[in-house]
Write a protein that holds these residues in place. Structure first.
Motif, PDB file in Angstrom:
ATOM      1  N   ARG A 185       0.828  -1.199   0.000  1.00 44.01           N
ATOM      2  CA  ARG A 185       0.000   0.000   0.000  1.00 44.01           C
ATOM      3  C   ARG A 185       0.862   1.248   0.000  1.00 44.01           C
ATOM      4  NH1 ARG A 185      -3.529  -2.889   4.580  1.00 44.01           N
ATOM      5  NH2 ARG A 185      -1.942  -4.465   4.209  1.00 44.01           N
ATOM      6  N   ARG A 186       0.386   2.308  -0.611  1.00 44.13           N
ATOM      7  CA  ARG A 186       1.168   3.529  -0.774  1.00 44.13           C
ATOM      8  C   ARG A 186       1.563   4.125   0.570  1.00 44.13           C
ATOM      9  NH1 ARG A 186      -3.957   5.309  -2.622  1.00 44.13           N
ATOM     10  NH2 ARG A 186      -3.233   5.128  -4.759  1.00 44.13           N
ATOM     11  N   LYS A 187       2.787   4.647   0.623  1.00 40.65           N
ATOM     12  CA  LYS A 187       3.336   5.319   1.795  1.00 40.65           C
ATOM     13  C   LYS A 187       3.329   4.415   3.038  1.00 40.65           C
ATOM     14  CE  LYS A 187       2.310  10.008   0.251  1.00 40.65           C
ATOM     15  NZ  LYS A 187       1.642  11.288   0.555  1.00 40.65           N
ATOM     16  N   PRO A 260       6.080   1.536  -7.621  1.00 38.57           N
ATOM     17  CA  PRO A 260       4.987   0.895  -6.888  1.00 38.57           C
ATOM     18  C   PRO A 260       4.909  -0.599  -7.173  1.00 38.57           C
ATOM     19  CG  PRO A 260       4.255   2.917  -7.954  1.00 38.57           C
ATOM     20  CD  PRO A 260       5.629   2.632  -8.483  1.00 38.57           C
ATOM     21  N   TYR A 375      -3.922  -0.288  -3.440  1.00 37.36           N
ATOM     22  CA  TYR A 375      -2.834   0.685  -3.419  1.00 37.36           C
ATOM     23  C   TYR A 375      -3.337   2.078  -3.060  1.00 37.36           C
ATOM     24  CZ  TYR A 375       1.323   3.224  -4.945  1.00 37.36           C
ATOM     25  OH  TYR A 375       2.423   4.019  -4.989  1.00 37.36           O
TER      26      TYR A 375
END
Length: 375
Positions: A185-187, A260, A375
């Motif tokens: 997942r982002r960040k 990503p 994401y």
């Protein structure tokens, strides 16, 4: 007939006068007929604490809307000039920020932050635990400790038997490795740990380990090793959470923010597939999680064949038309199929509709929503 008409006019005028007088009284009194209950919470008694079963873990239960602790002696001073500040609604989020996850013989600590900010905090953790850092590679995301045999605190952390320092020279040497990598997942960041012992599948030299040991190429952990990894990750999570406000940033580790791991593949502005740079087991688990979190019902699945039958009807379709209110719950229906296929060193996720479905939701709608939760 004329007398009756005059009587009606007189009664109507009288009612109008009474209503007008009542409205005037309420206006001049400031609607005083309604009770002012704004001060009740100040004097309210504290309720009984929640009684949990003996088998329950108290750390998993907390207040939905925490109220700041107040000294009863100062309660009279709270109103009207010193009303307590509302609770910090991010407290529940922070409590769930450090989660130990497990899948297919692997376990990791999921942190809602970028690797560049996690790297210095993990380095501090290893130093404070008496492990130190003998070798590191920000490019690979690896930290490797010094020998844990000669430090009491490090021995306790890695669950080495208690022996004297001179006796520790004769026992197998032990170190801790930490792997820090961008999350799916982002960040987010995923942290893995493992204890390495000389002689257990590793060549032992006079200066073992004289260099950074590659993360790959070591056998899957045993049950006891997995249990130790979970305890270490939980301990590290508590350390990181206690020092959230003092986080620094590592420029060297900023390179860990790579491409990503999940991407949406589109054609003519329509989603065609989702590419996942993960092994099949992890990709399957993430797709299952995303379907659950997005509220899409899974009716059947087959991991080995790589398909999931889901109900992806719109809210209007689930109402069941004009007579939908007769039934308490709509019967689930297979409307779409989600497919996972390994292709070109990645897992490709696609979607298709069933033959009997003619509703509003198209395969690209399902992929777009799934990507938002992946994401």
């Amino acid at each position: 007939m004329q007398v009756l008409s005059r009587t009606r006019k007189f009664v109507s005028s009288r009612h109008l006068a009474v209503v007008s007088g009542l409205l005037l009284t309420m206006a001049t009194a400031g609607c005083g007929i309604l009770e002012d209950r704004s001060e009740r919470y100040v004097h309210e008694k504290e309720g009984e604490p929640l009684a949990l079963p003996e088998t329950a873990d108290p750390s998993r239960f907390s207040q939905v809307m925490p109220v700041r602790k107040i000294d009863p002696a100062d309660g009279s001073k709270l109103y009207p000039s010193d009303i307590p500040r509302p609770p910090d609604m991010t407290s529940e989020i922070l409590e769930e920020n450090y989660v130990v996850e497990e899948l297919d013989g692997r376990t990791w600590l999921l942190v809602n932050d970028v690797p560049g900010r996690i790297w210095p905090a993990v380095t501090s953790y290893m130093n404070e635990q008496g492990l130190g850092v003998a070798h590191d590679s920000p490019q690979l995301g690896l930290l490797q400790s010094e020998l844990a045999n000669y430090n009491v605190r490090a021995r306790e952390l890695l669950e080495l038997p208690g022996v004297a320092v001179d006796e520790a020279t004769a026992e197998p040497k032990a170190i801790l490795q930490v792997r820090i990598a961008p999350g799916v997942r982002r960040k987010t960041t995923e942290i893995q740990v493992r204890k390495l012992v000389s002689g257990e599948g590793l060549e032992e030299g006079a200066s073992w380990p004289g260099e950074l040991i590659p993360w790959s190429g070591i056998a899957e952990p045993s049950e006891d090793q997995m249990a130790l990894q979970k305890r270490l990750l939980a301990n590290m999570g508590e350390f990181l959470q206690a020092r959230e406000e003092n986080k620094s940033f590592s420029r060297a580790a900023s390179g860990l923010v790579a491409k990503p791991l999940v991407k949406l593949i589109s054609e003519n502005e329509k989603a065609q597939a989702i590419g996942m740079d993960l092994d099949y087991g992890r990709a399957w688990a993430e797709v299952n999680r995303a379907l659950t979190e997005s509220g899409i019902a899974v009716l059947d699945l087959n991991r080995s064949e790589g398909w999931l039958f889901v109900d992806f009807r719109s809210a209007d379709e689930l109402k069941g038309g004009w007579f939908g209110w007769f039934s308490d719950k709509e019967t689930p229906r297979h409307t779409h199929t989600v497919n996972l296929v390994e292709r070109d060193a990645e897992v490709r996720v696609t979607a298709e509709v069933t033959e009997g479905y003619s509703g509003d939701h198209k395969p690209e709608d399902l992929l777009t929503q799934l990507f938002e939760y992946l994401y």
